[in-house]
Design an enzyme around this catalytic site. Structure first.
Site, PDB file in Angstrom:
ATOM      1  N   HIS A   1      -2.217   0.181   4.508  1.00 46.43           N
ATOM      2  CA  HIS A   1      -1.086  -0.513   3.863  1.00 46.43           C
ATOM      3  C   HIS A   1      -0.521   0.379   2.754  1.00 46.43           C
ATOM      4  O   HIS A   1      -1.137   0.540   1.698  1.00 46.43           O
ATOM      5  CB  HIS A   1      -1.572  -1.855   3.298  1.00 46.43           C
ATOM      6  CG  HIS A   1      -0.507  -2.672   2.642  1.00 46.43           C
ATOM      7  ND1 HIS A   1      -0.275  -3.995   2.950  1.00 46.43           N
ATOM      8  CD2 HIS A   1       0.401  -2.374   1.682  1.00 46.43           C
ATOM      9  CE1 HIS A   1       0.712  -4.466   2.213  1.00 46.43           C
ATOM     10  NE2 HIS A   1       1.140  -3.488   1.426  1.00 46.43           N
TER      11      HIS A   1
ATOM     12  N   HIS B   1       3.487   2.264   1.176  1.00 46.81           N
ATOM     13  CA  HIS B   1       4.964   2.197   1.128  1.00 46.81           C
ATOM     14  C   HIS B   1       5.489   3.609   0.890  1.00 46.81           C
ATOM     15  O   HIS B   1       5.888   3.950  -0.221  1.00 46.81           O
ATOM     16  CB  HIS B   1       5.432   1.263   0.010  1.00 46.81           C
ATOM     17  CG  HIS B   1       5.041  -0.155   0.204  1.00 46.81           C
ATOM     18  ND1 HIS B   1       5.875  -1.071   0.814  1.00 46.81           N
ATOM     19  CD2 HIS B   1       3.887  -0.822  -0.086  1.00 46.81           C
ATOM     20  CE1 HIS B   1       5.251  -2.251   0.863  1.00 46.81           C
ATOM     21  NE2 HIS B   1       4.046  -2.127   0.334  1.00 46.81           N
TER      22      HIS B   1
ATOM     23  N   LYS C   1       9.031   4.077  -0.612  1.00 49.42           N
ATOM     24  CA  LYS C   1       9.283   3.641  -1.991  1.00 49.42           C
ATOM     25  C   LYS C   1       8.689   4.582  -3.023  1.00 49.42           C
ATOM     26  O   LYS C   1       9.025   4.497  -4.199  1.00 49.42           O
ATOM     27  CB  LYS C   1       8.594   2.291  -2.226  1.00 49.42           C
ATOM     28  CG  LYS C   1       9.393   1.063  -1.981  1.00 49.42           C
ATOM     29  CD  LYS C   1       8.677  -0.142  -2.610  1.00 49.42           C
ATOM     30  CE  LYS C   1       9.324  -1.418  -2.145  1.00 49.42           C
ATOM     31  NZ  LYS C   1       8.830  -1.870  -0.847  1.00 49.42           N
TER      32      LYS C   1
ATOM     33  N   HIS D   1       3.123  -9.189   4.318  1.00 45.27           N
ATOM     34  CA  HIS D   1       2.781  -9.260   2.891  1.00 45.27           C
ATOM     35  C   HIS D   1       2.733 -10.750   2.546  1.00 45.27           C
ATOM     36  O   HIS D   1       3.737 -11.443   2.687  1.00 45.27           O
ATOM     37  CB  HIS D   1       3.880  -8.635   2.040  1.00 45.27           C
ATOM     38  CG  HIS D   1       3.819  -7.154   1.921  1.00 45.27           C
ATOM     39  ND1 HIS D   1       3.969  -6.308   2.984  1.00 45.27           N
ATOM     40  CD2 HIS D   1       3.619  -6.358   0.837  1.00 45.27           C
ATOM     41  CE1 HIS D   1       3.880  -5.063   2.564  1.00 45.27           C
ATOM     42  NE2 HIS D   1       3.669  -5.052   1.280  1.00 45.27           N
TER      43      HIS D   1
ATOM     44  N   GLU E   1       1.863 -12.911  -2.545  1.00 42.24           N
ATOM     45  CA  GLU E   1       1.520 -11.947  -3.604  1.00 42.24           C
ATOM     46  C   GLU E   1       1.953 -12.539  -4.947  1.00 42.24           C
ATOM     47  O   GLU E   1       2.928 -12.127  -5.556  1.00 42.24           O
ATOM     48  CB  GLU E   1       2.224 -10.603  -3.325  1.00 42.24           C
ATOM     49  CG  GLU E   1       1.728  -9.482  -4.222  1.00 42.24           C
ATOM     50  CD  GLU E   1       2.386  -8.141  -3.926  1.00 42.24           C
ATOM     51  OE1 GLU E   1       3.143  -8.050  -2.932  1.00 42.24           O
ATOM     52  OE2 GLU E   1       2.150  -7.191  -4.687  1.00 42.24           O
TER      53      GLU E   1
ATOM     54  N   ASP F   1      -1.378   0.728  -1.015  1.00 41.51           N
ATOM     55  CA  ASP F   1      -0.145   0.040  -1.416  1.00 41.51           C
ATOM     56  C   ASP F   1       0.788   1.042  -2.110  1.00 41.51           C
ATOM     57  O   ASP F   1       0.894   2.175  -1.691  1.00 41.51           O
ATOM     58  CB  ASP F   1      -0.450  -1.185  -2.284  1.00 41.51           C
ATOM     59  CG  ASP F   1       0.606  -2.271  -2.120  1.00 41.51           C
ATOM     60  OD1 ASP F   1       1.473  -2.145  -1.236  1.00 41.51           O
ATOM     61  OD2 ASP F   1       0.563  -3.255  -2.877  1.00 41.51           O
TER      62      ASP F   1
HETATM   63 ZN   LIG Z   1       2.637  -3.606   0.040  1.00 45.11          ZN
END
Ligand SMILES: [Zn+2]
Length: 439
Positions: A80, A82, A85, A232, A235, A332
């Site tokens: 997991h 990103h 980003k 997701h 959260e 993450d």
């Molecule tokens: Zn995430």
């Protein structure tokens, strides 16, 4: 990277007196008190030719690399991330560290800066970091909203090809769950997954009025296409967030045949104890796998101005594991508004996971959370040291788990196909022009 171990430059060599986490199916390897097996590993033509208890096999003239009880790990699987980003912190800082501010900062930066070239540069940087640290497979979420969807997916596809053989890359689309009710949006998503995706569909789930309908739409599309799902989930600190239950109930009701990975599930631990147990039982029955993101959760959750956090933000990983749910941890976000730090170093994730989630006592029982369990959950070759597998491994200087988790081990030696990985993690200065600093 400075290699502390001098590798023989031959087709066949042996790594002797190494301590490894015993792979499944190798019950004949005796364990020490920490659950590690002391072994000799023979490497031949880039593959693991033999693993046997230390001293048990005749090595003859085979050149030897003596490890003197140091720990050897398989390559990591990061389930997991990103990558689209990452490394935007300097141009999109999160002024408070809070979750809503992170959403706003990313949205603004995405609109202003995420050209194909920008996304590609930052992805490449992230992959070089992960590779240098010993990661072999990564699943990344891809922000798939508006015009960005058609910008980022071709970049992901090209990056997956570029890194084939070094890092196996998977992509899952990421958008707020209410967008699942938007036909035009979903047509775009379907087209991009068909053209560039990984047979994988996903979204961010939270409480909205038509949640069941939105989640069902994703299940139906995944069923029609034969895709897996990755969400997701919840959260938040709010115990009223129950999208996890909706996903589990939908999977059970529809007898969904694909794999489902759910990430975060933070609010599960905010419910009353009597409510947690049936929720976990449902997750187990639905066949979900759960990935916790301890560093990001600790950063974002329970953050209020001028107040010391009381809660670690992570989900009920111990209870889920006890219920038979496959559980894992992953990176993450990295240097973006959702998490200011990180470097796609799964040894850091493991080390921090041990501390934040108490993944210790016994340490070895939790080791699969960064190797075999994520490998199985995302469907890549099992990350274990096994005979016949590529000689991909990480040589550390640690001799037991306290030494392993006491230091970052940036001096670890990464082998791929039996050869030393010489590339170091890239210098942050390489991104200066993207981050608004003078080149
Ligand atoms: Zn995430």
């Amino acid at each position: 990277m400075t290699a502390h171990f001098a590798l023989a430059k031959t087709q066949r060599y042996a790594i002797v007196e190494a301590r490894i986490v015993r792979p499944a199916g190798q019950a004949s390897l005796p364990l020490d008190g920490e659950g590690l097996a002391k072994v000799d590993i023979v490497v031949e033509d880039g593959r693991i030719a033999a693993i046997a208890p230390a001293g048990a096999q005749a090595l003859g003239e085979t050149p030897r690399l003596p490890l003197a009880n140091r720990i050897v790990l398989p390559p990591f699987v990061d389930a997991h991330t990103h990558l689209d980003k990452g490394h935007i912190w300097r141009r999109a800082p999160n002024p408070t560290g809070a979750f809503p501010a992170a959403l706003d900062a990313v949205a603004s930066d995405r609109a202003a800066n995420w050209s194909a070239a920008d996304v590609a540069r930052r992805m490449e940087f992230a992959l070089r970091s992960a590779y240098a640290r010993g990661t072999r497979a990564i699943r990344t979420h891809i922000d798939s909203i508006g015009r960005q969807t058609r910008v980022s997916w071709p970049v992901f596809d090209a990056m997956r090809e570029r890194w084939r053989g070094r890092i196996e890359l998977q992509g899952s689309p990421l958008f707020p769950i209410d967008r699942a009710l938007d036909d035009a949006h979903m047509a775009d998503i379907e087209a991009m997954i068909d053209a560039h995706g990984s047979n994988l569909l996903g979204a961010v789930t939270f409480m909205i009025p038509r949640l069941e309908e939105a989640i069902e739409r994703l299940f139906r599309l995944a069923e029609r296409k034969g895709w897996d799902l990755d969400f997701h989930v919840d959260e938040t600190h709010d115990p009223a967030a129950r999208s996890l239950d909706v996903i589990a109930e939908t999977a059970i009701a529809r007898r969904f045949g694909g794999d489902i990975l759910v990430g975060h599930c933070c609010s599960l631990t905010r419910r009353n104890d009597e409510e947690i147990e049936p929720a976990i039982e449902r997750v187990a029955r639905a066949g979900l796998s759960v990935v916790s993101l301890p560093m990001c959760n600790m950063f974002l959750q329970d953050r209020l101005p001028e107040r010391t956090p009381r809660w670690r933000g992570v989900t009920a990983l111990h209870e889920l594991k006890a219920a038979g749910v496959p559980v894992m941890i992953a990176s993450d976000n990295v240097r973006d508004p959702f998490y200011a730090y990180g470097d796609l170093d799964m040894l850091e994730v493991w080390r921090e996971g041990v501390r934040i989630l108490h993944l210790d006592y016994p340490f070895a029982a939790w080791a699969p959370t960064v190797f075999a369990t994520p490998a199985a959950a995302i469907g890549v070759d099992a990350a274990a040291l096994s005979v016949g597998a590529p000689a991909d491994m990480i040589l550390t200087r640690a001799r037991d788990f306290t030494e392993l988790f006491a230091r970052p081990h940036v001096d670890r030696t990464v082998l791929r196909n039996g050869l030393l990985v010489e590339e170091a993690a890239p210098d942050f200065a390489e991104l200066d022009d993207l981050e608004g600093l003078a080149p």
